[in-house]
Design a protein around this motif. Structure first.
Motif, PDB file in Angstrom:
ATOM      1  N   PRO A 151       0.808  -1.233   0.000  1.00 54.71           N
ATOM      2  CA  PRO A 151       0.000   0.000   0.000  1.00 54.71           C
ATOM      3  C   PRO A 151       0.835   1.275   0.000  1.00 54.71           C
ATOM      4  CG  PRO A 151      -0.087  -1.088   2.145  1.00 54.71           C
ATOM      5  CD  PRO A 151       0.579  -2.038   1.215  1.00 54.71           C
ATOM      6  N   ALA A 152       2.001   1.274   0.669  1.00 54.10           N
ATOM      7  CA  ALA A 152       2.814   2.491   0.710  1.00 54.10           C
ATOM      8  C   ALA A 152       3.348   2.822  -0.684  1.00 54.10           C
ATOM      9  CB  ALA A 152       3.960   2.326   1.700  1.00 54.10           C
ATOM     10  N   ALA A 153       3.862   1.817  -1.400  1.00 51.41           N
ATOM     11  CA  ALA A 153       4.369   2.056  -2.756  1.00 51.41           C
ATOM     12  C   ALA A 153       3.248   2.503  -3.680  1.00 51.41           C
ATOM     13  CB  ALA A 153       5.019   0.777  -3.292  1.00 51.41           C
ATOM     14  N   TRP A 154       2.099   1.858  -3.574  1.00 47.14           N
ATOM     15  CA  TRP A 154       0.970   2.253  -4.417  1.00 47.14           C
ATOM     16  C   TRP A 154       0.486   3.652  -4.028  1.00 47.14           C
ATOM     17  CZ3 TRP A 154      -0.606  -0.002  -8.779  1.00 47.14           C
ATOM     18  CH2 TRP A 154      -1.818   0.421  -9.342  1.00 47.14           C
ATOM     19  N   GLY A 155       0.562   3.983  -2.746  1.00 50.78           N
ATOM     20  CA  GLY A 155       0.160   5.319  -2.316  1.00 50.78           C
ATOM     21  C   GLY A 155       1.050   6.400  -2.898  1.00 50.78           C
ATOM     22  N   VAL A 156       2.360   6.140  -2.963  1.00 51.01           N
ATOM     23  CA  VAL A 156       3.274   7.096  -3.600  1.00 51.01           C
ATOM     24  C   VAL A 156       2.936   7.231  -5.080  1.00 51.01           C
ATOM     25  CG1 VAL A 156       5.679   7.536  -4.213  1.00 51.01           C
ATOM     26  CG2 VAL A 156       5.104   6.736  -1.911  1.00 51.01           C
ATOM     27  N   LEU A 157       2.631   6.098  -5.732  1.00 48.09           N
ATOM     28  CA  LEU A 157       2.234   6.153  -7.142  1.00 48.09           C
ATOM     29  C   LEU A 157       0.968   6.982  -7.305  1.00 48.09           C
ATOM     30  CD1 LEU A 157       2.792   5.016 -10.037  1.00 48.09           C
ATOM     31  CD2 LEU A 157       1.127   3.230  -9.484  1.00 48.09           C
ATOM     32  N   VAL A 158      -0.008   6.794  -6.411  1.00 46.49           N
ATOM     33  CA  VAL A 158      -1.247   7.573  -6.471  1.00 46.49           C
ATOM     34  C   VAL A 158      -0.947   9.063  -6.286  1.00 46.49           C
ATOM     35  CG1 VAL A 158      -3.443   8.019  -5.286  1.00 46.49           C
ATOM     36  CG2 VAL A 158      -2.724   5.668  -5.737  1.00 46.49           C
ATOM     37  N   HIS A 159      -0.051   9.370  -5.344  1.00 45.20           N
ATOM     38  CA  HIS A 159       0.304  10.771  -5.101  1.00 45.20           C
ATOM     39  C   HIS A 159       0.914  11.412  -6.346  1.00 45.20           C
ATOM     40  CE1 HIS A 159       1.808  14.302  -2.910  1.00 45.20           C
ATOM     41  NE2 HIS A 159       2.932  14.123  -3.574  1.00 45.20           N
ATOM     42  N   GLU A 160       1.845  10.715  -6.970  1.00 50.36           N
ATOM     43  CA  GLU A 160       2.460  11.274  -8.178  1.00 50.36           C
ATOM     44  C   GLU A 160       1.458  11.313  -9.332  1.00 50.36           C
ATOM     45  OE1 GLU A 160       5.090  12.731  -7.714  1.00 50.36           O
ATOM     46  OE2 GLU A 160       5.585  11.828  -5.781  1.00 50.36           O
ATOM     47  N   ALA A 161       0.548  10.345  -9.382  1.00 45.13           N
ATOM     48  CA  ALA A 161      -0.505  10.386 -10.398  1.00 45.13           C
ATOM     49  C   ALA A 161      -1.414  11.593 -10.188  1.00 45.13           C
ATOM     50  CB  ALA A 161      -1.325   9.096 -10.358  1.00 45.13           C
ATOM     51  N   ALA A 162      -1.624  11.963  -8.926  1.00 42.52           N
ATOM     52  CA  ALA A 162      -2.411  13.169  -8.644  1.00 42.52           C
ATOM     53  C   ALA A 162      -1.706  14.403  -9.196  1.00 42.52           C
ATOM     54  CB  ALA A 162      -2.625  13.305  -7.139  1.00 42.52           C
ATOM     55  N   HIS A 163      -0.367  14.460  -9.068  1.00 45.18           N
ATOM     56  CA  HIS A 163       0.379  15.566  -9.667  1.00 45.18           C
ATOM     57  C   HIS A 163       0.247  15.533 -11.194  1.00 45.18           C
ATOM     58  CE1 HIS A 163       2.087  17.311  -6.138  1.00 45.18           C
ATOM     59  NE2 HIS A 163       2.770  16.234  -5.784  1.00 45.18           N
ATOM     60  N   ALA A 164       0.343  14.339 -11.778  1.00 43.71           N
ATOM     61  CA  ALA A 164       0.245  14.225 -13.234  1.00 43.71           C
ATOM     62  C   ALA A 164      -1.118  14.694 -13.736  1.00 43.71           C
ATOM     63  CB  ALA A 164       0.505  12.784 -13.663  1.00 43.71           C
ATOM     64  N   ALA A 165      -2.150  14.461 -12.944  1.00 42.19           N
ATOM     65  CA  ALA A 165      -3.509  14.816 -13.367  1.00 42.19           C
ATOM     66  C   ALA A 165      -3.859  16.265 -13.069  1.00 42.19           C
ATOM     67  CB  ALA A 165      -4.516  13.890 -12.689  1.00 42.19           C
ATOM     68  N   HIS A 166      -3.338  16.810 -11.950  1.00 47.29           N
ATOM     69  CA  HIS A 166      -3.843  18.106 -11.475  1.00 47.29           C
ATOM     70  C   HIS A 166      -2.787  19.202 -11.353  1.00 47.29           C
ATOM     71  CE1 HIS A 166      -7.683  16.205 -10.617  1.00 47.29           C
ATOM     72  NE2 HIS A 166      -7.038  15.227  -9.994  1.00 47.29           N
ATOM     73  N   SER A 167      -1.514  18.875 -11.321  1.00 55.61           N
ATOM     74  CA  SER A 167      -0.483  19.916 -11.186  1.00 55.61           C
ATOM     75  C   SER A 167      -0.135  20.460 -12.568  1.00 55.61           C
ATOM     76  CB  SER A 167       0.759  19.352 -10.483  1.00 55.61           C
ATOM     77  OG  SER A 167       0.422  18.912  -9.179  1.00 55.61           O
ATOM     78  N   ILE A 168      -1.085  21.181 -13.147  1.00 62.68           N
ATOM     79  CA  ILE A 168      -0.919  21.699 -14.510  1.00 62.68           C
ATOM     80  C   ILE A 168      -0.187  23.036 -14.511  1.00 62.68           C
ATOM     81  CG2 ILE A 168      -2.195  22.422 -16.573  1.00 62.68           C
ATOM     82  CD1 ILE A 168      -4.375  20.463 -15.788  1.00 62.68           C
ATOM     83  N   TRP A 169      -0.412  23.848 -13.499  1.00 61.40           N
ATOM     84  CA  TRP A 169       0.228  25.163 -13.433  1.00 61.40           C
ATOM     85  C   TRP A 169       1.723  25.010 -13.123  1.00 61.40           C
ATOM     86  CZ3 TRP A 169       2.752  26.851  -9.062  1.00 61.40           C
ATOM     87  CH2 TRP A 169       2.547  26.091  -7.903  1.00 61.40           C
ATOM     88  N   THR A 170       2.498  26.015 -13.453  1.00 59.04           N
ATOM     89  CA  THR A 170       3.939  25.993 -13.184  1.00 59.04           C
ATOM     90  C   THR A 170       4.393  27.355 -12.649  1.00 59.04           C
ATOM     91  OG1 THR A 170       4.464  26.669 -15.449  1.00 59.04           O
ATOM     92  CG2 THR A 170       4.405  24.296 -14.998  1.00 59.04           C
ATOM     93  N   THR A 171       5.474  27.309 -11.896  1.00 59.24           N
ATOM     94  CA  THR A 171       6.091  28.550 -11.405  1.00 59.24           C
ATOM     95  C   THR A 171       6.935  29.159 -12.527  1.00 59.24           C
ATOM     96  OG1 THR A 171       6.225  27.561  -9.202  1.00 59.24           O
ATOM     97  CG2 THR A 171       7.541  29.533  -9.600  1.00 59.24           C
ATOM     98  N   PRO A 172       6.886  30.473 -12.738  1.00 53.91           N
ATOM     99  CA  PRO A 172       7.736  31.098 -13.763  1.00 53.91           C
ATOM    100  C   PRO A 172       9.210  30.765 -13.526  1.00 53.91           C
ATOM    101  CG  PRO A 172       6.086  32.651 -12.992  1.00 53.91           C
ATOM    102  CD  PRO A 172       6.000  31.457 -12.106  1.00 53.91           C
ATOM    103  N   PRO A 173       9.975  30.563 -14.580  1.00 52.96           N
ATOM    104  CA  PRO A 173      11.387  30.160 -14.421  1.00 52.96           C
ATOM    105  C   PRO A 173      12.201  31.109 -13.552  1.00 52.96           C
ATOM    106  CG  PRO A 173      10.695  29.905 -16.693  1.00 52.96           C
ATOM    107  CD  PRO A 173       9.566  30.600 -15.994  1.00 52.96           C
ATOM    108  N   ASN A 174      11.901  32.418 -13.604  1.00 52.88           N
ATOM    109  CA  ASN A 174      12.705  33.363 -12.836  1.00 52.88           C
ATOM    110  C   ASN A 174      12.442  33.286 -11.337  1.00 52.88           C
ATOM    111  OD1 ASN A 174      10.076  34.431 -13.454  1.00 52.88           O
ATOM    112  ND2 ASN A 174      10.772  36.398 -12.643  1.00 52.88           N
ATOM    113  N   LEU A 175      11.356  32.587 -10.927  1.00 56.36           N
ATOM    114  CA  LEU A 175      11.028  32.481  -9.499  1.00 56.36           C
ATOM    115  C   LEU A 175      11.336  31.103  -8.920  1.00 56.36           C
ATOM    116  CD1 LEU A 175       7.588  34.373  -9.404  1.00 56.36           C
ATOM    117  CD2 LEU A 175       9.826  35.212  -8.655  1.00 56.36           C
ATOM    118  N   ARG A 176      11.813  30.187  -9.728  1.00 60.25           N
ATOM    119  CA  ARG A 176      12.058  28.833  -9.233  1.00 60.25           C
ATOM    120  C   ARG A 176      13.227  28.828  -8.259  1.00 60.25           C
ATOM    121  NH1 ARG A 176      11.244  25.732 -15.034  1.00 60.25           N
ATOM    122  NH2 ARG A 176       8.991  26.143 -15.168  1.00 60.25           N
ATOM    123  N   GLY A 177      13.067  28.070  -7.180  1.00 55.30           N
ATOM    124  CA  GLY A 177      14.079  27.982  -6.139  1.00 55.30           C
ATOM    125  C   GLY A 177      13.919  29.031  -5.060  1.00 55.30           C
ATOM    126  N   THR A 178      12.982  29.990  -5.239  1.00 55.64           N
ATOM    127  CA  THR A 178      12.756  31.020  -4.227  1.00 55.64           C
ATOM    128  C   THR A 178      11.816  30.508  -3.147  1.00 55.64           C
ATOM    129  OG1 THR A 178      10.873  31.935  -5.434  1.00 55.64           O
ATOM    130  CG2 THR A 178      13.050  32.813  -5.974  1.00 55.64           C
TER     131      THR A 178
END
Length: 602
Positions: free
Chosen positions: A115-142
């Motif tokens: 379940p822990a490995a599958w849970g990590v896969l589900v978490h990353e799948a959630a990013h793949a499905a919903h983390s569409i927005w991105t931080t502008p390159p000039n602000l990354r790492g801030t």
């Protein structure tokens, strides 16, 4: 959180791993080959990664993402998603201690084993499905970028649960791997890190993944560092982030800016480091994960008990059905017209001698006893008529003058008449319950003295039942190691069947099965009685099987009477024992028990 900590969404393509560098060197200039055992294991992880890739579309709702699985990830996190290359990586160590050869994600339900490995896969799948927005390159790492990525963690899981609420247990199981990778014993307990821990843990609480009682230790820890007002402000920020659309980059950056402003951190500056004791936050998070794991274990145990109970019920139901089918076959063999003694189980060579020695005409006293018993049974079966009184405004019925005058007064006053001057009495007869009585008589050698009285009692009961109600049924089965019908259901013999008791062994359990199937002794709606005439000297295995049948009958509402004859009878548990000083008293005892069964029928 230390500045070197990696996010779960990586904006840059993944760097080549050591294994990939080694392979590249081999292809370029003859690098050393892999060891066969390592190559074989690597092949297993490639197979597992391909299977995870095949399952990912159902989690992420997209078909272009490739999953890689190997020991040690390029990002350094347990899992990561690379939007630019549509690649998702997961650490093979999450599947420990399962051997890779036994892992088969293609088989649905196999994920329950990791379940822990599958849970990590589900978490990353959630990013793949919903983390569409991105931080502008000039602000990354801030600090702004770090805050935005932090808020995205619980926002993505919250959005995922709206699509797939059944994945919640897996996300809970992955909490330890996902969060302790972010906060370690070397993480300082300053305001920024306390706020980050709150966003990771309490944000998941408000996203519906963790429970309030599980997150209480961390809430107390961050409250002591941040204060209740600041924690309340941060809670409002991540709650607003949960309601932000997947592609709303300005909205997420605004939430991240508010986060930095609340903590007094320059948004375009680096993430704050240092200050505060070490391990305090990791300790609190450790308590949270312990509580989550305890709750998950308790839930899994409860589900296992429910599943085991469901399986046991299904198996018991199947076993009961098989038993009923076998009992019906036994009854068919025993009560067939002209049937010979039936030996259950493996047939013996040759014919089993029948205990039946012939028939005789009933005596005058037996006929009189049958008539008297029939009268008693009719009286016991009688049910008073049900009386119902109804009132109405119109006939038919008996006129109640007081109600009639009240109705006239209501009408004269211009009111709606509600009085009901007519009363009617309805009497409906109640159905008379039929009788079902089975008699199992032991015909082993020790019961020889009871043979004639039981034969007489069986005829008297059968005749009386036939005179009482055409729907009533009785049957008598003699048993030793074989079963022999003395009287069959639905047939009232004109003569008394005589038998002798000189057999060996006891098949009481099978005799009860035949009587139950032939007379429907387990079905409600009738007066049901099983009479067993025996001294009870059985082999332990025979006694246990018969006792189980008796318990089943009693649970079904059938009375069980055990006629025990002196000296030293041993009735089986569950039956109502009645010790008789002489076998001739059997008919009196049976008649009383039968009338009681009819009287108490519901």
């Amino acid at each position: 959180m230390p500045a070197q900590t990696t996010a779960h969404v990586q904006h840059q393509p993944p760097a080549l791993s050591e294994a990939e560098w080694a392979q590249a060197r081999w292809e370029d200039d003859g690098g050393p080959p892999f060891e066969p055992s390592l190559a074989a294991q690597a092949g297993q992880w490639i197979r597992i990664a391909a299977a995870l890739t095949g399952r990912l579309p159902e989690l992420a709702d997209r078909k272009d993402v490739i999953v890689t699985c190997q020991h040690g990830t390029r990002s350094g996190a347990p899992g990561a998603f690379y939007p630019t290359t549509a690649e998702l990586e997961i650490d093979a160590a999450l599947f420990a201690p399962l051997p890779p050869a036994t892992i088969n994600p293609e088989r649905r339900g196999d994920e329950e084993r990791y379940p822990a490995a599958w849970g990590v896969l589900v978490h990353e799948a959630a990013h793949a499905a919903h983390s569409i927005w991105t931080t502008p390159p000039n602000l990354r790492g801030t600090a702004l970028d770090r805050a935005a990525q932090l808020l995205e963690e619980s926002r993505a899981e919250h959005a995922h649960l709206t699509r797939r609420p059944a994945d919640r247990p897996f996300l809970r199981s992955a909490t330890h791997a996902l969060i302790l990778a972010e906060v370690t014993a070397q993480t300082p307990s300053n305001r920024w890190q306390a706020a980050r821990a709150a966003g990771l843990i309490l944000g998941r609480r408000d996203a519906g993944i963790l429970d309030p009682d599980e997150t209480e230790p961390l809430e107390q820890a961050v409250t002591s560092i941040l204060g209740p007002d600041l924690l309340d402000t941060l809670t409002q920020i991540w709650t607003a982030a949960h309601a932000t659309a997947d592609d709303d980059a300005p909205g997420m950056l605004d939430h991240a800016h508010a986060w930095c402003q609340a903590l007094g951190t320059p948004a375009t500056g680096p993430e704050p480091t240092g200050g505060g004791p070490l391990s305090e936050l990791a300790e609190a998070i450790g308590k949270v994960t312990v509580r989550v794991q305890a709750n998950e274990a308790a839930q899994a145990a409860a589900q296992a008990r429910v599943a085991a109970a469901r399986t046991a019920r299904a198996e018991a139901k199947a076993a009961q059905a098989a038993h009923e089918r076998q009992a019906a076959k036994t009854a068919e063999r025993v009560f067939a017209p002209g049937a010979r003694p039936f030996t259950p189980g493996k047939p013996r060579k040759g014919n089993t001698p029948s205990p039946v020695t012939g028939t005789r005409l009933p005596t005058a006293s037996e006929k009189a006893a049958a008539g008297q018993l029939a009268k008693a049974l009719r009286a016991a079966a009688y049910r008073e008529r049900t009386t119902t009184h109804t009132a109405s405004a119109a006939p038919p019925g008996r006129l109640n003058m007081r109600q009639a005058l009240a109705r006239e007064a209501q009408r004269a006053a211009g009111a709606t008449p509600t009085a009901t001057p007519w009363t009617r009495t309805l009497r409906r007869p109640n159905p008379t319950p039929p009788l079902r009585v089975g008699i199992a008589v032991d015909v082993s050698g020790s019961m020889n003295a009871a043979a004639d009285p039981i034969a007489s009692a069986a005829w008297i009961l059968t005749k009386a039942t036939a005179l009482t109600d055409p729907d009533s049924r009785t049957a008598t089965v003699a048993y030793d190691r074989a079963l022999t019908a003395i009287t069959a259901p639905g047939r009232a013999p004109a003569k008394v069947t005589r038998f002798e008791a000189r057999g060996l062994g006891h098949r009481l359990a099978e005799a009860i099965d035949a009587l139950c199937a032939g007379l429907a002794l387990t079905q409600p709606g009738t007066g049901r009685l099983l009479v067993i005439a025996s001294d009870g000297y059985y082999h332990p295995d025979e006694a246990a099987r018969a006792a189980q049948r008796i318990t089943t009958l009693k649970d079904a509402g059938c009375a069980v009477l055990w006629l025990a004859f002196a000296p030293d009878p041993c009735p089986l548990p569950g039956a109502t024992p009645l010790e008789l000083t002489h076998p001739a008293q059997a008919i009196t005892a049976i008649a009383k028990a039968a009338t009681t069964a009819l009287t108490t029928t519901r």
